[in-house]
Structure formats: structure tokens, C-alpha cells
Write an enzyme that holds these catalytic residues in place. Structure first.
Site, PDB file in Angstrom:
ATOM      1  N   TYR A   1       0.828  -1.202   0.000  1.00 26.73           N
ATOM      2  CA  TYR A   1       0.000   0.000   0.000  1.00 26.73           C
ATOM      3  C   TYR A   1       0.861   1.250   0.000  1.00 26.73           C
ATOM      4  CZ  TYR A   1       0.783   0.539   5.099  1.00 26.73           C
ATOM      5  OH  TYR A   1       1.325   0.716   6.342  1.00 26.73           O
TER       6      TYR A   1
ATOM      7  N   ASP B   1       2.028   4.498   2.125  1.00 21.66           N
ATOM      8  CA  ASP B   1       2.109   5.011   3.489  1.00 21.66           C
ATOM      9  C   ASP B   1       3.094   6.178   3.506  1.00 21.66           C
ATOM     10  OD1 ASP B   1       1.713   5.280   6.185  1.00 21.66           O
ATOM     11  OD2 ASP B   1       3.017   3.629   6.761  1.00 21.66           O
TER      12      ASP B   1
ATOM     13  N   ASN C   1       7.889  -5.592  14.107  1.00 19.87           N
ATOM     14  CA  ASN C   1       6.772  -5.865  15.005  1.00 19.87           C
ATOM     15  C   ASN C   1       7.003  -7.198  15.705  1.00 19.87           C
ATOM     16  OD1 ASN C   1       4.833  -3.620  14.267  1.00 19.87           O
ATOM     17  ND2 ASN C   1       5.242  -4.500  12.258  1.00 19.87           N
TER      18      ASN C   1
END
Length: 509
Positions: free
Chosen positions: A95, A97, A159
Site C-alpha cells: 500500500y 504510506d 513488530n
């Protein structure tokens, strides 16, 4: 606890149009995503992401930032104007960002898998560049780096899923010193000192100069060493997602393995209460910058107010704590993933301690510095020469024949841990041991019936139901191949899959 845990890497790629510095990066990034998605037969022109559980303003310190005072860059739960946002069959998200094309890898459980799906993202971006290389147009170039050398920085975020029960104050106290030093073995190297590279020289990390505070919610301004975004994308009462924004985009498999693997081990020690030594660093932000600015690795930081240590020495302290903890917990019987990280950790620190330049096959910043020194010696270049900044950018070009690191890799001058065939397979295939398997396989099997997806949901639009059907996937280690692979193989349609999942509800995805 071992090195294994649910983890992943998000990378915003640098973008440019040759000969057109005024090109709109938001529009360009949308073209990158759309070109790849269209070639894959995906619906990039419509929103493909489920934002229902997104909460980017929730702070781990126990409050929510008001939307009215948030910087627009923090509102990641809003669709970008290009509507270029797709979920890939490998479970990743592609996407736009912050005006960059971003590839967010699927959830994996080992550092090696993290490398595999991170490099798969490089191939996705390389394919997009090729699709936009239309004769008669300038095309688009993409770079796996974190700064344009002129004051702009963009992120590579890690993450890690961890226990909600661990006090966040412990995470802050024990991780800040580790992150101050981690760049010594995981930095990607950069020409120029300071945010805008106004001072000539070379430093260890792409990102360090852009960090201003120790703890905070922001990611694009007042960047903190510890980011407090509390958005678990999982069962919130059970899990915390540690969102790490201080790392560089790595090209070296070894640096990438150490970045993910050592951080996971330190988190494991924090969760287990096994960090028994006070390694608090005085003035962490200043110390972070000081270590990054010294490629000789002789710079020191003050630790616990009573001694000084180099970055390598500080990392040795964490290594020894981890080694003791693992010995006490497992008696030396380590799983292969943990054993590999510990062996590489010890080997790289030993090499850096002996002579940093001996780590050119393993550590990104050393590989780059060695190449730059070759150019400097050959052409008599000072560090202030703009050609070195250009080489720094070219280093990270995703194209196989243009990117200088890619050429070093092809020439066998750096160590490669994951072979090219494995990486190519990961471009379309999801990991089999996380919920990414369910997400990616649904996209591959039933692309017309998946209306949207996210890290913790897949939404179906099927003819038999009057409304959209949302399948929550809040447990990251469910929805695996062993868990739902049989159901996915058995289902001849999305309708049938939903019926099978309903019948299997007690153990559904």
C-alpha cells in the site's frame, strides 16, 4: 521462551523519477502499488484493507491521543487518497504510506522466515519497477533505504508479539540501552552526518540522527527510541505488539537475522524477568548519535552511572545475559533457530571487536563502508564529495543490475542465508505457521469473494449471504496450515469455506 515469536517487518521504499525531482511521491507510490496489483489480477482500485480494529492513537502508557491534536501522518486508520491498498497472496500488505510504497510482510515466527518474506518484498518492488519501465517514459526507481540524504527519513519498522502481562516500564528500561547499541551490528550505513547530512563523514545507521526523544507515540516527528503505539492486531487482553521504529532497512541476511533474532531474545528475557544487570545508558539519544557517528567502534557511552562501554561491549553484556538465561532454561539444548542467532551474535561481535572491517561479509554498514573506501581510494574522493552520496543512494536500488548491494550479492561478496528460490516462492506463498496462511490462501483461492482483509480479519462478499461475512483472526498462531489447511483444500467455494468454518467454530480461524 526462545527466539521464536510472531514477528514481521514493514518497509517504506524510497521513490524517485529519474530527471524529475518535482514528481508527486504520493501519486507515484499509488502507481507502483496499482501496477503490481493489476499484473497480479487484484483489485487495486478499491479499498482492500479492513480498518475496523485499527487504533493508531492508543498509547501503551494507558491513554489515547486525541485525533484533533494528532499529526495527519499518525492517522494510519484512514485510507490514502490513491486507494492503492491490497493484500497479497503471501499474506503481506502492499500500500501507500506517508507518500512511499510500503510492503508489510506477513506474520512469521522465526528470524529466518522474517528475512525470507522481507526479501520477497524486494522482489515485489523490483517487479513493479519493471512494469512501470514503459519505453518513452522515465519510469520509477525504488530504493530499500531510510533517507534521501537531504533531510527526509522513512521507516523500516519491526513488530514483535509479546505478553500483555509484561510491564511496559520494563520494556522501556531494558530495551533502550539495547537499541542504542544494536546499530553496531544492524545499521545499514550512511554517507553524511546530521539529519540533512551537512557534515561530511560516514555513520553506522541510516535512521539514528532522526531520533529525538526516548519514548513517544509519534513515528514521523519527534521520533522516539521506544514507540508506544498500542495496537496489538490480536487479542488485546493477552498480547502487546511491540512496534519498533528505530531499525534500518537491511540488505544483509546476517544483519537482518541479528536484528530480529537478538531483539526477540532480549524481549524474551524481559518477559521472563531475566535482565538482571543494570545497563541503563546515560543520555540515550545523544549516546545513540555518538555510537552511530563512529565507524571505528571506539566511542563509548556511560552505563548505569558508573562505567563506560563501547557499543560492542554493551551488546556483549546482553549476549552474556541471554546465554546464561538460555543455559539455565534449556540446559544447552537450543532449538535450531535460537542456536543460529546465538552463534551469529557471538561470531559478529567477536569480529567487530577484532577489526570492524573484517565483518564486511556479514554487517551492512561495513559492507557499504568497504565499498565506499574503494571508490575514495580509486578516485581520491573526500567524504564531502557529492558522488559518495549518490553512491549511497544507488546502493539500495532494488534493480538487480543497478543496485550496488545486489551486484555485491551476485558477485558472492556477502553471506546469504536464504537462497533465491526460497525467496521467489515467498512472493506468492504465505508462511504456513501463522494466520497469514489463512489470509493469503483465501486471497489465492477466492480472490473475487474476499472484499477486504487485515492482520486480524478476512471479509467475504458471497452471494448466499445478504451482508458481508467477517472472519476474525485475532489469534496470530491460529489459521495455520495445520489448523485450516484441510478446510481450505476441501472447500470448493468461499460459500463452502464459510460453512465449513461455522461447523468447525470451536476451533475456527
Amino acid at each position: 521462551m526462545t527466539v521464536r515469536r510472531v514477528m514481521g517487518i514493514e518497509t517504506e521504499y524510497g521513490i524517485s523519477v529519474p530527471g524529475d525531482p518535482t514528481a508527486n511521491p504520493m501519486v507515484l507510490s499509488g502507481r507502483v502499488v496499482t501496477a503490481y496489483a493489476t499484473q497480479q489480477g487484484m483489485r487495486a482500485a478499491r479499498a482492500g484493507w479492513d480498518y475496523e480494529d485499527e487504533a493508531p492513537l492508543r498509547d501503551a502508557r494507558g491513554f489515547d491521543m486525541a485525533r484533533a491534536i494528532a499529526d495527519p501522518s499518525q492517522l494510519t486508520d484512514e485510507e490514502d487518497p490513491t486507494l492503492a491498498n491490497v493484500v497479497l497472496t503471501n499474506g503481506a500488505r502492499l500500500y501507500v504510506d506517508h507518500a512511499h510504497p510500503e510492503y508489510s510482510s506477513p506474520e512469521v515466527t522465526t528470524p529466518r522466515a522474517a528475512i525470507t518474506w522481507d526479501r520477497a518484498g524486494e522482489l515485489v518492488m523490483r517487479e513493479a519497477v519493471g512494469l512501470l519501465a514503459v519505453p518513452g517514459t522515465p519510469g520509477v526507481n525504488l530504493y530499500k533505504n531510510n533517507t534521501d540524504g537531504k533531510g527526509a527519513s522513512y521507516g523500516t519498522h519491526e513488530n514483535y508479539l509479546m505478553s500483555r502481562a509484561t510491564p511496559f516500564a520494563d520494556v522501556v528500561r531494558h530495551l533502550i540501552p539495547f537499541f542504542v547499541a544494536r546499530q553496531v551490528m544492524c545499521g545499514s550505513g550512511r554517507v553524511g552526518i546530521g539529519v540533512e547530512s551537512t557534515r561530511p563523514g560516514f555513520q553506522l545507521a541510516q535512521r539514528s540522527d532522526f531520533f529525538e526523544v526516548e519514548v513517544g507515540l509519534e513515528t514521523t516527528l519527534k521520533r522516539p527510541i521506544i514507540n508506544t503505539r498500542d495496537e496489538p492486531h490480536a487479542v488485546a487482553e493477552r498480547y502487546r505488539r511491540l512496534h519498533v521504529i528505530i531499525g534500518d532497512a537491511n540488505h544483509s541476511d546476517v544483519s537482518n537475522l541479528l536484528k530480529l533474532g537478538t531483539t526477540s531474545l532480549v524481549l524474551g528475557m524481559i518477559e521472563a524477568g531475566a535482565v538482571t544487570e543494570d545497563l541503563t545508558v546515560d543520555k540515550p539519544v545523544e549516546s545513540l548519535h555518538r555510537l552511530s557517528h563512529d565507524p571505528t567502534l571506539k566511542a563509548t557511552v556511560e552505563v548505569a552511572g558508573r562505567r563506560t562501554m563501547t557499543g560492542v561491549q554493551l551488546l556483549w553484556s546482553y549476549y552474556e545475559l541471554a546465554d546464561t538465561w538460555l543455559q539455565q532454561t534449556y540446559g544447552g539444548e537450543l532449538d535450531p533457530d535460537t542456536a543460529e542467532v546465538m552463534q551469529r551474535w557471538e561470531q559478529v561481535l567477536t569480529t567487530l571487536e577484532r577489526d570492524p572491517m573484517d565483518a564486511a561479509r556479514e554487517v551492512d554498514w561495513v559492507t557499504k563502508l568497504q565499498a565506499l573506501e574503494g571508490f575514495r581510494a580509486r578516485d581520491g574522493l573526500e567524504w564531502s564529495d557529492p558522488r559518495l552520496k549518490a553512491i549511497d543512494i544507488q546502493w539500495s536500488d532494488v534493480r538487480a543490475d543497478k543496485g550496488l548491494f545486489n551486484r555485491m550479492l551476485a558477485a558472492g561478496r556477502v553471506d546469504q542465508l536464504v537462497d533465491d528460490d526460497t525467496v521467489r516462492a515467498a512472493v506468492t506463498a504465505p508462511p504456513e505457521d501463522t494466520r497469514a496462511y489463512f489470509r493469503g490462501t483465501c486471497l489465492a483461492r477466492f480472490p473475487q469473494e474476499v472484499a477486504a482483509a487485515s492482520w486480524d480479519s478476512v471479509i467475504f462478499d458471497v452471494r448466499s449471504q445478504p451482508s458481508l461475512q467477517r472472519v476474525p483472526t485475532l489469534e496470530p498462531e491460529r489459521g495455520t496450515k495445520s489448523h485450516v489447511g484441510g478446510l481450505l483444500e476441501q472447500a470448493g467455494s468461499a460459500d463452502e469455506l464459510l460453512r465449513l468454518l461455522a461447523q468447525d467454530a470451536p476451533t475456527g480461524a
